[in-house]
Design a protein around this motif. Structure first.
Motif, mmCIF file in Angstrom:
data_model
loop_
_atom_site.group_PDB
_atom_site.id
_atom_site.type_symbol
_atom_site.label_atom_id
_atom_site.label_comp_id
_atom_site.label_asym_id
_atom_site.label_seq_id
_atom_site.Cartn_x
_atom_site.Cartn_y
_atom_site.Cartn_z
ATOM 1 N N ASN A 179 67.456 27.806 76.190
ATOM 2 C CA ASN A 179 66.278 27.701 75.318
ATOM 3 C C ASN A 179 65.586 29.050 75.124
ATOM 4 O OD1 ASN A 179 66.950 25.012 75.632
ATOM 5 N ND2 ASN A 179 64.858 24.312 75.957
ATOM 6 N N SER A 180 66.368 30.120 74.925
ATOM 7 C CA SER A 180 65.787 31.459 74.846
ATOM 8 C C SER A 180 64.796 31.619 73.702
ATOM 9 C CB SER A 180 66.897 32.511 74.698
ATOM 10 O OG SER A 180 67.546 32.715 75.919
ATOM 11 N N SER A 181 64.983 30.876 72.634
ATOM 12 C CA SER A 181 64.117 31.018 71.464
ATOM 13 C C SER A 181 62.942 30.049 71.477
ATOM 14 C CB SER A 181 64.934 30.822 70.182
ATOM 15 O OG SER A 181 65.944 31.800 70.082
ATOM 16 N N SER A 182 62.755 29.354 72.584
ATOM 17 C CA SER A 182 61.661 28.404 72.694
ATOM 18 C C SER A 182 60.573 28.964 73.599
ATOM 19 C CB SER A 182 62.158 27.076 73.275
ATOM 20 O OG SER A 182 61.074 26.215 73.558
ATOM 21 N N THR B 115 59.797 39.213 69.314
ATOM 22 C CA THR B 115 60.612 38.009 69.465
ATOM 23 C C THR B 115 61.817 38.041 68.546
ATOM 24 O OG1 THR B 115 59.157 36.884 67.886
ATOM 25 C CG2 THR B 115 58.678 36.588 70.217
ATOM 26 N N LYS B 116 61.653 38.583 67.348
ATOM 27 C CA LYS B 116 62.774 38.630 66.418
ATOM 28 C C LYS B 116 63.848 39.609 66.877
ATOM 29 C CE LYS B 116 60.045 37.370 62.317
ATOM 30 N NZ LYS B 116 59.504 37.826 61.019
ATOM 31 N N PHE C 161 71.575 40.866 80.326
ATOM 32 C CA PHE C 161 70.363 40.551 79.585
ATOM 33 C C PHE C 161 69.886 39.136 79.896
ATOM 34 C CE2 PHE C 161 72.619 43.760 77.083
ATOM 35 C CZ PHE C 161 71.633 44.735 76.990
ATOM 36 N N TRP C 162 68.678 39.034 80.358
ATOM 37 C CA TRP C 162 68.078 37.776 80.777
ATOM 38 C C TRP C 162 68.135 36.723 79.675
ATOM 39 C CZ3 TRP C 162 62.276 37.818 82.704
ATOM 40 C CH2 TRP C 162 61.937 36.547 83.197
ATOM 41 N N TRP C 163 67.728 37.090 78.472
ATOM 42 C CA TRP C 163 67.633 36.115 77.393
ATOM 43 C C TRP C 163 69.000 35.571 76.979
ATOM 44 C CZ3 TRP C 163 69.806 36.426 72.512
ATOM 45 C CH2 TRP C 163 70.326 37.659 72.130
ATOM 46 N N PRO D 46 63.707 35.423 77.973
ATOM 47 C CA PRO D 46 63.643 34.335 76.997
ATOM 48 C C PRO D 46 62.190 34.206 76.531
ATOM 49 C CG PRO D 46 63.807 33.471 79.226
ATOM 50 C CD PRO D 46 63.999 34.945 79.337
ATOM 51 N N ASP D 47 61.991 33.610 75.376
ATOM 52 C CA ASP D 47 60.632 33.517 74.842
ATOM 53 C C ASP D 47 59.683 32.822 75.804
ATOM 54 O OD1 ASP D 47 61.659 34.753 72.660
ATOM 55 O OD2 ASP D 47 61.358 33.097 71.242
ATOM 56 N N TRP D 48 60.201 31.867 76.575
ATOM 57 C CA TRP D 48 59.313 31.126 77.472
ATOM 58 C C TRP D 48 58.856 31.943 78.674
ATOM 59 C CZ3 TRP D 48 61.963 30.912 82.018
ATOM 60 C CH2 TRP D 48 63.362 30.778 81.973
ATOM 61 N N ALA D 49 59.449 33.106 78.882
ATOM 62 C CA ALA D 49 59.018 33.980 79.974
ATOM 63 C C ALA D 49 58.236 35.185 79.468
ATOM 64 C CB ALA D 49 60.220 34.444 80.789
#
Length: 556
Positions: A79-82, A141-142, A72-74, A128-131
């Protein structure tokens, strides 16, 4: 094909006839049409995360030669949640990722090497959120789902993974390189909205809207393919990994399992493939909006999408828990691709590659398969799962049918162990394991370890009938003992098990075929004895005898 209703009159901008495919099912020994080198694949990420060495050893004892692992990428990315990647982050370098984030996959790859099992590493989302793309719904996201993943970022992550598991990469503090991975898959179930969303835009309660997920997946493939060809030279690369069943048009008010709204839909696999390859009935304007070329731009489509035409194989998850293995096609939704109608995949793949004058006879990999059982899984309203004993029978029949189909290059089992926390109301996690959640073997355990199937179980006395099956651990036994691995075909009559024949199995797959003449009624089973050596075998099994399930035979 799903009919996509759009404003205005659509015209066919790229169409071609379906290629016809028919599998032969001759019943003679070692048929030329059979999958005589079929890969034996198993997957259970939860089990491997808990005990990678112990559960890998159990998979080896069962006879699996390949383990599918979702990376899993995230979970690896910093900084997966950023919404912002770290400053100066070099995403293509494995050293740029926190060392602790690689630990569970390093352990699985090392455990697999110790047991001589090949790893199918599926590099998948969520990102991750940034991707993620813009406009991500909060429930994505959650819950760590994928929303318009950035294809360029994905390609850099694939580069990092392939470099780490190239067989030449030594992490900081380690004394030797990590094992090499030579089998990769790109993304998991891209036709399932929680893995790749949105599937459609502009959907209403009456129309599916515009299919955009195939475009997103096409972009991910292009980027991931380039990375693997550069950093994992010679690797086997699978594309597809599609869910075998779809949900059609879901009203906005409809909720899927886990409380996800209708936007998180499951696209039917057949139209998804057609749209992935830009072979569909769409107007030129709509085609362009989903990334498909029109006019002169069509000439470069094959060159710009090498993954679609040069991948090693196309993979599916052809679960069929609600159907018999020999269910009639008319009972299965026409755009689903499950094992009883796996020929549909051959047809659609022939269609889409022929449309671009680049025909590929793609091998088909089944990379997720199994039968959910009840108990422990509650039955769904209107749909019943097979009992554990019935599921064991279905597994063997399904494997036999898979073996007979020369296009199918792998047979998959998902899972090793049932989840402990099945949800109520018949939705949620799979109970398709070979073991119950408490570790007790289900009937499927022996059915998987030693498959057996007789297409004809009632015969005239003195008549011969085909016995198919084998010992999945036998190839490991052959490697350990360097001698042929025999399996006994036994029948119970007169209160005693009699050996009717002893057959050496295929040293690569462990399969056998034999025509046996029956003069008595009674249960039939296969028996295999592990070689009397511990070399290259799981501890404690040397010299022990294991058995298949029992097949009732009537001779009259």
């Amino acid at each position: 094909m799903i009919r996509i209703h759009l404003h205005g009159r659509a015209r066919a901008w790229l169409l071609s006839p379906f290629a016809v495919f028919a599998a032969a099912f001759a019943l003679h020994a070692a048929p030329a049409t059979a999958s005589t080198r079929q890969v034996s694949l198993i997957q259970d990420g939860a089990a491997l995360n808990e005990n990678p060495y112990g559960d890998m050893a159990e998979m080896k004892e069962l006879g699996a030669n390949t383990v599918r692992v979702l990376l899993f990428w995230w979970q690896v990315a910093p900084n997966s949640s950023s919404r912002t990647a770290p400053r100066g982050f070099k995403a293509s370098s494995p050293a740029a990722y926190p060392a602790r984030n690689w630990v569970q996959w390093d352990a699985v790859v090392q455990a697999a090497k110790a047991e001589g099992i090949r790893v199918d590493l599926d590099i998948t989302g969520a990102p991750p959120d940034w991707a993620d793309g813009k406009g991500v719904p909060s429930h994505f996201t959650k819950s760590r789902f994928g929303w318009i993943p950035n294809a360029a970022d994905y390609g850099q992550f694939v580069s990092a993974v392939a470099t780490r598991y190239s067989g030449h990469y030594t992490p900081a503090g380690a004394s030797a390189p990590l094992p090499k991975v030579s089998l990769y898959s790109l993304w998991n179930e891209p036709n399932f909205g929680q893995n790749l969303g949105p599937q459609y835009v502009g959907a209403t309660d009456k129309t599916a809207g515009l299919p955009v997920a195939p475009m997103y997946y096409r972009n991910l493939l292009r980027s991931g393919w380039t990375a693997l060809r550069q950093h994992a030279k010679g690797a086997t690369i699978l594309i597809g990994e599609l869910a075998g069943t779809g949900k059609g048009i879901l009203p906005k008010r409809h909720n899927l399992p886990f409380g996800l709204p209708g936007q998180v839909s499951i696209s039917f696999p057949a139209p998804f493939i057609q749209q992935l390859y830009c072979v569909s009935s769409l107007s030129a304007a709509v085609a362009k909006s989903v990334g498909c070329p029109t006019g002169k731009a069509r000439a470069s489509f094959v060159r710009k999408n090498p993954a679609l035409f040069d991948a090693s194989a196309f993979s599916m998850h052809p679960y069929a828990s609600h159907w018999l293995p020999t269910a009639k096609a008319s009972t299965i939704p026409k755009n689903d691709i499950v094992l009883p109608v796996i020929g549909r995949l051959s047809t659609v793949l022939g269609q889409v590659t022929n449309a671009w004058h680049h025909h590929r006879t793609y091998p088909i990999w089944s990379t997720e398969f199994g039968f959910v059982t009840s108990p422990p899984q509650p039955n769904k309203v209107g749909k019943k799962f097979p009992s554990p004993p019935q599921a064991a029978i279905y597994l063997n029949e399904s494997e036999y049918l898979s073996y007979r189909n020369p296009r199918i290059a792998s047979y998959a089992q998902y899972l090793l162990k049932d989840p402990a926390n099945l949800l109520s109301k018949g939705v949620g996690l799979f109970s398709s394991g070979l073991l119950f959640a408490n570790g007790t073997p289900k009937p499927a355990f022996n059915a998987y370890r030693m498959p057996v199937w007789m297409p004809k179980q009632t015969v005239k006395r003195g008549q011969s009938a085909l016995v198919w099956g084998g010992a999945r651990p036998a190839p490991a036994g052959f490697a350990a003992a360097h001698t042929a691995q025999p399996v006994q075909i036994q029948q119970l009559f007169g209160g005693v098990w009699h050996t009717l024949a002893t057959v050496n199995v295929n040293s690569t797959t462990g399969y056998l075929e034999a025509h046996i003449r029956f003069t008595n009624s009674g249960g039939l089973r296969l028996a295999y004895t592990y070689p009397a050596t511990e070399l290259a075998l799981p501890a404690g099994v040397a010299g022990t005898t294991i058995y298949s399930r029992t097949v009732p035979v009537v001779a009259h």
